[in-house]
Enzyme design. Structure first.
Site, PDB file in Angstrom:
ATOM      1  N   ASP A  12      -0.138  -0.415  -0.293  1.00  0.00           N
ATOM      2  CA  ASP A  12      -0.364  -1.578  -0.829  1.00  0.00           C
ATOM      3  C   ASP A  12      -0.089  -1.286  -2.445  1.00  0.00           C
ATOM      4  O   ASP A  12      -0.805  -0.551  -3.190  1.00  0.00           O
ATOM      5  CB  ASP A  12      -1.826  -2.132  -0.906  1.00  0.00           C
ATOM      6  CG  ASP A  12      -2.143  -2.596   0.661  1.00  0.00           C
ATOM      7  OD1 ASP A  12      -1.075  -2.997   1.334  1.00  0.00           O
ATOM      8  OD2 ASP A  12      -3.254  -2.465   1.206  1.00  0.00           O
ATOM      9  N   ASP A 131      -2.559 -12.172   8.224  1.00  0.00           N
ATOM     10  CA  ASP A 131      -3.559 -11.886   7.809  1.00  0.00           C
ATOM     11  C   ASP A 131      -4.561 -12.879   8.341  1.00  0.00           C
ATOM     12  O   ASP A 131      -4.438 -14.125   7.903  1.00  0.00           O
ATOM     13  CB  ASP A 131      -3.652 -11.972   6.159  1.00  0.00           C
ATOM     14  CG  ASP A 131      -2.563 -10.827   5.418  1.00  0.00           C
ATOM     15  OD1 ASP A 131      -2.377  -9.716   6.394  1.00  0.00           O
ATOM     16  OD2 ASP A 131      -2.159 -11.081   4.372  1.00  0.00           O
TER      17      ASP A 131
END
Length: 257
Positions: A12, A131
């Site tokens: 990330d 998500d």
């Protein structure tokens, strides 16, 4: 035994640095993404995922130059996501060295993007990242780095993404992200049973047993993790040794020194 289960480190990236948080907030730096990608490739990772986590909310494109730098240092499949809104973005990232692209917010807003990517490049190039948070009224998809709830349910959206041509589903449980208490195995199992494409588990890895559970209880095809690898809590080689000992088929690759 079927196909080997895949172990996938995730980078990330925010402001040029690898970061990791808890439930998508409280980010802390975890190192240089190029160096980490190179180390994971040498250590026997099956694939690498690179997510520019603020590209969508900031309305900009993924860091193409960094994608190029990472791609030059690895010899494993490389998935890139963040800020992909149109086919020109996919072209740019594939030319930079990505093997697959991950779409999330833009696909929720314009589902035809999945069809377009699959039709032009093949389903194998299109990973639909989801998500999701388990709210009081069920699992719901969130966009813009987990900041905004949508009215799309996790399971309906995963089915639609498959029908539109996605080649894989990357499911991150926001409830489990960074908590290190294990993956959302019940949701993973439901996804794996209803879909015919691979499901990648994300969110919750804290120890070796959690990976085993994702494969045996959740029936995931791959398990993605970040902090346990970034901060040295687990090594990929030790994890694969453990999984193989537990009877789970994994790719055993010689570590490159």
């Amino acid at each position: 035994m079927g196909l080997a289960k895949r172990i996938i480190p995730c980078l990330d990236v925010k402001d040029g640095q690898t970061v990791k948080g808890i439930k998508f907030v409280s980010l802390q730096k975890a190192g240089d993404p190029v160096a980490l990608g190179k180390a994971y490739s040498k250590a026997g990772a099956d694939e690498l995922v690179f997510l520019d986590i603020t590209a969508s909310v900031e309305g900009r494109k993924t860091f193409t130059d960094m994608v190029t730098r990472v791609a030059k240092e690895i010899n494993i499949p490389f998935t890139v996501g963040g800020g992909i809104k149109e086919l020109s973005d996919v072209d740019r990232l594939l030319c930079a060295g990505a093997d697959k692209v991950s779409v999330n917010s833009a696909a929720l807003q314009s589902p035809r993007l999945i069809n377009q990517i699959a039709n032009r490049y093949g389903s194998q190039v299109c990973v639909c990242a989801i998500d999701a948070h388990q709210d009081a009224d069920g699992w719901h998809c969130y966009q813009k780095g987990g900041r905004e709830r949508t009215e799309r349910g996790l399971f309906d959206w995963a089915r639609e993404a498959q029908e539109r041509g996605a080649g894989e589903i990357l499911f991150t449980s926001m409830d489990h992200d960074g908590v290190k208490s294990g993956y959302a195995n019940d949701a993973l199992y439901k996804l794996s049973q209803m879909l015919s494409i691979p499901v990648i588990a994300s969110g919750g890895a804290g120890k070796k047993e959690h990976f085993k559970d994702a494969f045996t209880l959740g029936h995931a095809d791959a398990a993605l993790a970040a902090s346990v690898f970034h901060f040295g809590e687990l090594t990929i080689s030790c994890l694969k040794d453990y999984l193989a000992h537990e009877g789970i088929k994994v790719r055993r690759t010689e570590i490159i020194s």
